[in-house]
Design an enzyme around this catalytic site. Sequence first.
Site, PDB file in Angstrom:
ATOM      1  N   GLU A 169      45.113  41.745  35.980  1.00  0.00           N
ATOM      2  CA  GLU A 169      44.412  40.695  35.244  1.00  0.00           C
ATOM      3  C   GLU A 169      45.207  39.401  35.130  1.00  0.00           C
ATOM      4  O   GLU A 169      45.689  39.026  34.056  1.00  0.00           O
ATOM      5  CB  GLU A 169      44.000  41.201  33.860  1.00  0.00           C
ATOM      6  CG  GLU A 169      43.051  42.381  33.930  1.00  0.00           C
ATOM      7  CD  GLU A 169      42.422  42.759  32.598  1.00  0.00           C
ATOM      8  OE1 GLU A 169      41.475  43.545  32.610  1.00  0.00           O
ATOM      9  OE2 GLU A 169      42.893  42.251  31.545  1.00  0.00           O
ATOM     10  N   GLU A 353      38.651  48.639  36.204  1.00  0.00           N
ATOM     11  CA  GLU A 353      38.568  48.917  34.769  1.00  0.00           C
ATOM     12  C   GLU A 353      37.153  48.648  34.301  1.00  0.00           C
ATOM     13  O   GLU A 353      36.535  47.649  34.694  1.00  0.00           O
ATOM     14  CB  GLU A 353      39.517  48.034  33.936  1.00  0.00           C
ATOM     15  CG  GLU A 353      40.967  48.415  33.992  1.00  0.00           C
ATOM     16  CD  GLU A 353      41.827  47.550  33.064  1.00  0.00           C
ATOM     17  OE1 GLU A 353      41.285  47.024  32.053  1.00  0.00           O
ATOM     18  OE2 GLU A 353      43.026  47.394  33.355  1.00  0.00           O
TER      19      GLU A 353
END
Length: 435
Positions: A169, A353
Amino acid sequence: MTSLPSRAEFPDGFLFGAATSAYQIEGHAFGGAGSTHWDSFAATPGNVTRAENGAIACDHYHRWAEDLDLMAEAGFDLYRFSTSWARVLPEGRGAVNPEGLDFYDRLIDGMLERGLRPALTLYHWELPSPLADLGGWRNRDIAGWFGDYTQIVARRLGDRIFSAAPINEPWCVGWLSHFLGQHAPGLRDIRATARAMHHILLAHGTAINAMRAEGMGNLGAVCNLEYALPADETPQAAQAAALYDAYYNRFFVEAIFKGRYPAEVLEAFAPHLPEAWQDDFTTIQAPLDWLGVNYYTCKRIAPCGGPWPAHHEVPGPLPKTVMGWEIYPEGLEKFLLWLARDITGDLPLYVTENGMASESGQRDTDRITYFRAHLEAALRAIKAGVPLRGYIAWSLLDNYEWALGYGKRFGLVGVEFETLERQPKASYEAWKLAL
């Protein structure tokens, strides 16, 4: 009991997994790990709920075998985990911590013994404090430091890794942490943000090249995407949502796959980027074997007065998780279609995710409903021709949820943090039935 789509509904060879990250579960006080910028961020009043940190976390450092047993018993194919830079190199550079590498050796061998494919992330936010002291992600030298760390991990562990990605991320590492100040190092500085976001990408490409040089394959990137919706039907709201999409979603994937930054972001970033930044795209665009998408929610964006980016988030009408995030599975489908059409082409995609925080305890039917809706969105994308190859649930365990401490629970398996007892939830049993 509410059920999930079964494995049989997905293409042959489609992989299912669950994910964690080092600082959130291991217990950073153990095994010779060095100090990180999250330790100092958490020790600063007002940054983290109850000033909680990852010193003990879920004690995965000692309980890893039990946790891997839970993964295997559920029927998952792969385990997405991360190595901690500060556990491997307590000073960020220089001397290696043998206990740290030995731990990851045992962990990976334990995965393989249980038939789990190790899916490695090299950095999930725990920057060693000595490197933070040198400017952290603002310092161009971090790309080289990260490359050296990557080489150490690759040489010791790379022969047993199924897949690897450098940085989890990048938007959170860059924007959330340097512009909004909500994660370590807690800055609110546009120059720091522009440089951090560029250096994150430079470090990503450097790490990919380092792993290739050590003979590793199946390498990718993991970007978090958040669907931007205009708060109303005005052109101003549409423009605000487009800018949000540019710095949140497009900045990193366009850099990696197109060799450019969005013009809407350069309008503000250009004076602050490092000298000759354009020359770094050769490294940033190191070829990948797959792209991972972390997806949770959408945001409603409205214009407002003030300096760039001159917009803010407003509440939306959809049901929300306890994070206050709207549940919008259509966003996942739209992102997968967009990536395959405009960015990545035939490159394999993974949902790396997806999950929700819930307060419903062991009978977490709301979490099962969330997973089902997003798995169905993934199936629709596959039927539309998207080369989606796997889906990874977040998270295996209730864990340390960064600035929110231990209060927000994403786990398929509950953790009683006073005793560290593991308690599989209904969502864990639903996955077990589906797989």
